[in-house]
Design a protein around this motif. Structure first.
Motif, PDB file in Angstrom:
ATOM      1  N   ILE A 155       0.839  -1.211   0.000  1.00  0.00           N
ATOM      2  CA  ILE A 155       0.000   0.000   0.000  1.00  0.00           C
ATOM      3  C   ILE A 155       0.867   1.252   0.000  1.00  0.00           C
ATOM      4  N   LEU A 156       1.761   1.383   0.959  1.00  0.00           N
ATOM      5  CA  LEU A 156       2.695   2.517   1.029  1.00  0.00           C
ATOM      6  C   LEU A 156       4.098   1.957   1.225  1.00  0.00           C
ATOM      7  N   PRO A 157       4.689   1.422   0.175  1.00  0.00           N
ATOM      8  CA  PRO A 157       5.949   0.704   0.359  1.00  0.00           C
ATOM      9  C   PRO A 157       7.094   1.549   0.910  1.00  0.00           C
ATOM     10  N   VAL A 162       3.600   4.261   8.867  1.00  0.00           N
ATOM     11  CA  VAL A 162       2.418   5.076   9.148  1.00  0.00           C
ATOM     12  C   VAL A 162       1.360   4.203   9.819  1.00  0.00           C
ATOM     13  N   THR A 163       0.756   4.706  10.890  1.00  0.00           N
ATOM     14  CA  THR A 163      -0.238   3.918  11.627  1.00  0.00           C
ATOM     15  C   THR A 163      -1.660   4.322  11.244  1.00  0.00           C
ATOM     16  N   LEU A 164      -2.593   3.440  11.565  1.00  0.00           N
ATOM     17  CA  LEU A 164      -4.002   3.744  11.321  1.00  0.00           C
ATOM     18  C   LEU A 164      -4.447   4.953  12.120  1.00  0.00           C
ATOM     19  N   ARG A 165      -3.978   5.069  13.360  1.00  0.00           N
ATOM     20  CA  ARG A 165      -4.329   6.222  14.184  1.00  0.00           C
ATOM     21  C   ARG A 165      -3.885   7.521  13.515  1.00  0.00           C
ATOM     22  N   GLN A 166      -2.675   7.533  12.972  1.00  0.00           N
ATOM     23  CA  GLN A 166      -2.172   8.738  12.308  1.00  0.00           C
ATOM     24  C   GLN A 166      -3.009   9.092  11.081  1.00  0.00           C
ATOM     25  N   LEU A 167      -3.392   8.092  10.304  1.00  0.00           N
ATOM     26  CA  LEU A 167      -4.208   8.364   9.125  1.00  0.00           C
ATOM     27  C   LEU A 167      -5.592   8.870   9.522  1.00  0.00           C
TER      28      LEU A 167
END
Length: 413
Positions: A155-157, A162-167
């Motif tokens: 997805i974001l190689p 990056v975490t789900l919380r950050q997104l």
């Protein structure tokens, strides 16, 4: 001191910033401000809330005064008289509800806008995507600190940490992205006609991810509103469930709540009683019936009604969709730099109860503006959609949303 710069037509339209007749306008910052709608609304609405909360001021009791239907109807009509194409609005207080509409569904015909007319809800979509993500956390599929690279390394190689919380909270450092998406589809970014035509192109999720990867990124932790970040969340949901986001929304949210007039389109065109979109450039209107919702993807594709959005926000804050511990995390601001933004939801002062908040989101497509708020106890909802967006930057604009939003908010007291 910041130097003044200019946004190209394509970047300005993507950011909802002003352009007139295809000429670029000066902007205070080269970075688009996708939170401009929130700022515009609460420059006036927040002072109203502060008046209600001032020490010694008479304190309103929510629901005791009854809804002023005549006054709200007049506020809806004024917004159309001032230049909006169509308005649909709804206020709910306990078991009492008011719904109003004015204007026309389309510019070239005369079918009236209706209280139940659907509209493009744009970034209100983020609340529903965040709900799906938290449901996966509740199922044990993920934690909020799960890294995207652990969901799917493709997805974001180059940004796997990056975490789900950050997104969810727009604190990953990922760019806004919609401006770069549009710039990639025009040869002359100063051409208004070419830019508007490009809004009808297809924007596959892979293209959103490529823009996210390319950046520019900022340091994680700071609030940077990111549309492509929410597309990333949608892609992660599809990767882990093997289902489309549209199917997940229907199965987990729309059908259980009876949101029968809400849909998640991936093709251009608004139909039936849906309110068609148009953009004002200061000299002329531009019909946006060709707009392709893949441009927003999982950050803003939803089409909904005021009643359906009110149903959703009430169900969300009362724990019907997400368990209380996760809901508390969702509603608690992660950042207060620009918005008091939690996980797919932000909060604003409750004008009726000192120290309390309303929760929800707003949406700004290229031709429609919308707002959906609920009180913390789920007893009061304020929801509206307005078509005919003024992107000219002229002051004063065609209309002031606060001319309707503030009476609606205070009507709940």
């Amino acid at each position: 001191m910041r130097t003044r710069t200019t946004l190209t037509t394509a970047a300005a339209i993507a950011a909802g910033v002003a352009l007139t007749g295809g000429a670029t306008q000066p902007a205070p910052d080269p970075v688009p401000d996708p939170t401009a709608l929130h700022q515009q609304l609460w420059q006036q609405a927040a002072p109203q809330a502060r008046i209600q909360q001032a020490p010694g001021a008479p304190q309103a009791v929510p629901g005791e005064g009854g809804l002023d239907a005549r006054g709200l109807d007049a506020a809806v009509e004024r917004l159309v008289d001032d230049g909006a194409i169509a308005v649909t609005a709804r206020v709910e207080v306990g078991d009492e509800a008011w719904a109003g509409a004015a204007g026309e569904r389309t510019q070239d015909r005369r079918p009236p806008a209706l209280p139940h007319s659907p509209f493009r809800a744009a970034s209100n979509t983020k609340m529903l995507i965040a709900t799906l993500v938290l449901q996966e956390v509740e199922r044990g599929t993920w934690t909020l600190d799960t890294r995207v690279g652990d969901v799917d390394p493709t997805i974001l190689p180059t940004h796997p940490d990056v975490t789900l919380r950050q997104l969810l909270s727009h604190t990953s450092g990922m760019p806004y992205g919609s401006d770069q998406l549009l710039l990639g589809h025009v040869d002359d970014p100063t051409s208004l006609d070419e830019t508007i035509a490009a809004l009808g192109d297809r924007y596959p999720d892979e293209e959103h991810l490529a823009v996210a990867e390319a950046g520019p990124w900022t340091a994680p932790g700071g609030f940077v509103y990111s549309n492509v970040g929410y597309t990333t969340l949608g892609v992660a949901l599809e990767a882990v469930t093997g289902r489309s986001v549209a199917d997940l929304l229907e199965e987990r949210i729309l059908d259980p709540l009876g949101m029968d007039r809400t849909r998640y389109p991936d093709e251009p065109g608004l139909r039936g009683t849906e309110l068609r979109e148009a953009m004002w450039d200061g000299a002329a209107w531009h019909d946006l019936q060709h707009f392709d919702p893949t441009y927003f993807s999982h950050a803003g594709a939803l089409v909904s009604t005021t009643e359906d959005l009110a149903t959703f926000t009430e169900a969300l804050v009362t724990g019907e969709l997400v368990s209380r511990p996760l809901l508390d995390e969702m509603l608690t601001p992660v950042s207060t730099e620009v918005l008091e933004y939690g996980l797919g939801v932000y909060r604003v002062p409750d004008p009726c109860l000192p120290g309390e908040y309303l929760y929800g989101h707003d949406g700004a497509s290229l031709g429609t503006l919308s707002v959906a708020y609920t009180s913390a106890d789920g007893e009061r909802q304020v929801t509206m959609g307005v078509t005919g967006r003024d992107s000219s930057g002229q002051m004063p604009g065609l209309y002031d949303l606060n001319g309707l939003l503030v009476p609606m908010l205070l009507a709940t007291c």
